[in-house]
Scaffold this active site. Structure first.
Site: not given
Length: 120
Positions: A79, A72, A31
């Site tokens: 996700e 995050e 990420e």
């Protein structure tokens, strides 16, 4: 009961620590947004110790930075779960991903706001 919940005591703590470290490693390697936040934290957290602020203010400056990392991690988890279910475009999947992004936006805005209020 889940077969993955069988450990107790020190063994459970060691397993949980390993899973947590694996999650942070996966986020860091996979990420870009997480890596950017780690870099931001690497700048802001030490900077907070160089400023002439109270201990409570310093704690707030650091806490909002760490909160953005937490958000995050959760956003990336949402996700990944959505993508695991299906890569097909779906309004509910879009909503879930957009809400995760919105949460991260709020966390970043909170960094800016808290730092501005304390420093200005």
């Amino acid at each position: 009961m889940s077969p993955f919940k069988g450990q107790t005591g020190l063994k459970r703590i060691l397993n949980a620590t390993g899973y947590s470290l694996a999650g942070m490693r996966a986020a860091f390697l996979g990420e870009a947004a997480f890596r950017q936040l780690v870099l931001l934290n690497a700048v802001l957290v030490p900077l907070s110790f160089m400023l002439h602020v109270s201990r409570v203010e310093r704690a707030l400056l650091i806490a909002v930075c760490l909160l953005a990392l937490i958000v995050e991690l959760l956003n990336s988890a949402v996700e990944a779960a959505i993508d695991r279910i299906s890569l097909e475009l779906h309004p509910l999947s879009k909503n879930a991903k957009d809400m995760g992004s919105a949460a991260q936006f709020v966390a970043l805005a909170m960094i800016a706001l808290v730092w501005a209020v304390i420093l200005l």
